[in-house]
Design an enzyme around this catalytic site. Structure first.
Site, mmCIF file in Angstrom:
data_model
loop_
_atom_site.group_PDB
_atom_site.id
_atom_site.type_symbol
_atom_site.label_atom_id
_atom_site.label_comp_id
_atom_site.label_asym_id
_atom_site.label_seq_id
_atom_site.Cartn_x
_atom_site.Cartn_y
_atom_site.Cartn_z
ATOM 1 N N SER A 79 -0.396 -3.860 2.813
ATOM 2 C CA SER A 79 0.724 -3.071 3.316
ATOM 3 C C SER A 79 0.386 -2.474 4.684
ATOM 4 C CB SER A 79 1.108 -1.999 2.294
ATOM 5 O OG SER A 79 2.282 -1.316 2.679
ATOM 6 N N ASP B 2 9.176 -8.581 -3.203
ATOM 7 C CA ASP B 2 8.811 -7.374 -2.452
ATOM 8 C C ASP B 2 10.061 -6.739 -1.844
ATOM 9 O OD1 ASP B 2 7.790 -5.497 -0.561
ATOM 10 O OD2 ASP B 2 5.912 -6.613 -0.470
#
Length: 471
Positions: free
Chosen positions: A196, A348
């Site tokens: 991330s 996601d």
């Protein structure tokens, strides 16, 4: 009996007063010495043992040594900067193996820096670093030195690609000069890993390395990137008005910390009634931001912070700043020169996968030497953090073992990244690492620890849950 001991120890830690650690705001170690601007990039300006013990989930872990280095680096504009990086040595460490781990700091506040948040006694606001330490434990257990740079630098520039990438590379340069006290070989193999927000640093480091740090070519063996952030706008669109809306004010303020014209314009156009709310993006670490800004609408809805909505992102200063810090829009001159492994969940909802497909196509069309892309069709952002980690560790193991990399490009879609080839040992080590962090076991290959069993740990967690409900 062991479980009871662990339970009592953990409860005493949970309910004890936190140890006193100096905040980076008042800790002089974070301030560079006079004249540091003349030092070379990657030069060590200051050195010390970490003031507190390294901890995971707010529980100390046993490592042989840990140091903090203040390192000469530079910001996006080439101005001198000094960043702190932490070096962790496990027991029985292999001086030829180093992993640079880019934590998902995701905050515009220096008190959220990994160097501070990873220590025992750090405030609860550092919870994201403490959780992230779970993924570092298996690396230490394999004997790797682990390096964690404060890649956002002294200005806390969340979302700023060049600052983050340069700091990551300069911290690696510095670590390779520590043989006299750490034992790390100057020709050690170095891999980068991030998930991330950590991929902003690791990804930009990989793209900047051929020009910014050519001397590291002989050391770097690859980068593992999970939940690969390559388009800031896409993440803003995906999270606005959701539980993770706090990523937006944190990122906007992170960009503002680096780009004065962006900051000036942002605070000119924000609705006056929301100016204070937007400024709160400089006050919260990731966990606090999620709680504080949950379901806020920054660009959409009747109560949005900016009247122009997403149209604001088309303004010249906004468009230039945001696109200039999104790898999706970078040209062929930013093609990495090291092997790349990307793992990403199809579902996601925070870092949408279509743009990752775009970067994969671009880099492959431009002739990247090695790009392996593992897409997990069953998992999204949060679950892929855990499910994809063993795949990343397996890939890193293969690089350190000298196994051949993918030639050119290879994309594989699996139901789950748990089925990534040869993952069984890595999975076991990964979850053993979590167990070791909870039981304060000594970390390093060949170390025998007095661990509770997995069933005992399960019972312990159940007991803890009942205890908390009763008090």
């Amino acid at each position: 009996m062991k479980t009871l001991v662990v339970l009592c120890t953990l409860l005493s830690i949970i309910f004890a007063s936190p140890l006193s650690l100096k905040s980076p705001l008042v800790d002089d170690f974070y301030n560079p010495p006079r004249g540091y601007e003349s030092a070379k990039l990657g030069e060590i300006l200051k050195l010390r043992k970490t003031p507190g013990k390294i901890s995971s989930l707010f529980i100390p872990v046993e490592v042989k040594n840990s140091w903090q280095l203040l390192v000469r680096s530079e910001d996006s504009f080439g101005n001198a900067a000094a960043i702190v990086t932490t070096v962790i040595e496990p027991f029985n460490a292999d001086p030829s193996k180093v992993v640079s781990y880019q934590s998902w700091e995701d905050a515009a506040n220096i008190e959220c820096s990994p160097s501070y948040g990873m220590q025992f006694g750090a405030p609860l606001s550092s919870v994201q670093t403490q959780v992230d330490m779970i993924f570092i434990v298996p690396l230490l257990d394999k004997g790797c030195f682990v390096v964690l740079p404060d890649y956002e630098g002294p200005k806390s520039t969340f979302g700023v690609g060049r600052q983050s990438g340069k700091a990551t590379l300069d911290s690696i340069k510095a670590v390779l000069k520590t043989k006299d006290f750490s034992g790390i070989n100057d020709d050690a193999q170095v891999a980068m890993w991030g998930y991330s927000g950590g991929t902003i640093a690791a990804g930009w480091a990989a793209t900047l390395q051929p020009k910014y740090a050519q001397e590291l070519k002989k050391n770097l063996i690859g980068a593992a990137l999970g939940g690969f952030v390559i388009n800031i706008t896409a993440t803003a669109e995906a999270t606005d008005g959701t539980l993770f809306a706090g990523l937006i004010p944190n990122a906007l303020n992170g960009l503002a910390n680096e780009f004065p014209d962006f900051k000036k314009r942002m605070y000119e156009v924000v609705e006056k009634r929301y100016e204070g709310a937007l400024q709160q993006g400089t006050q919260h670490c990731l966990g606090g931001a999620i709680l504080h800004f949950a379901f806020d609408q920054v660009f959409t809805g009747d109560h949005r912070y900016f009247e122009q909505g997403y149209g604001l992102l088309e303004e010249e200063v906004f468009n230039r700043t945001i696109s200039g810090n999104s790898l999706l829009y970078m040209g062929q001159e930013y093609l990495p020169d090291i092997p790349i492994f990307v793992y990403h969940g199809s579902l996601d909802g925070i870092v949408p996968i279509p743009d990752v497909h775009g970067v994969y196509k671009n880099w492959c069309d431009w002739g990247i030497d090695s790009f392996e892309f593992a897409e997990d069709s069953l998992n999204g952002y949060l679950t892929e953090i855990v499910v994809g980690a063993p795949a990343a560790i397996t890939w890193l193991d293969a690089r350190f073992d000298g196994q051949p990399v993918v030639e050119g490009c290879k994309k594989t879609t699996r139901i789950t990244d748990f089925s990534y080839p040869n993952i069984s040992d890595s999975t076991r080590n990964f979850f053993k690492g979590i167990l070791d962090s909870l039981t304060a076991s000594q970390l390093g290959p060949g170390v025998t620890s007095d661990n509770v069993t997995l069933s005992g740990l399960t019972g312990f967690m159940g007991g803890l849950s009942k205890f908390k409900k009763s008090v």
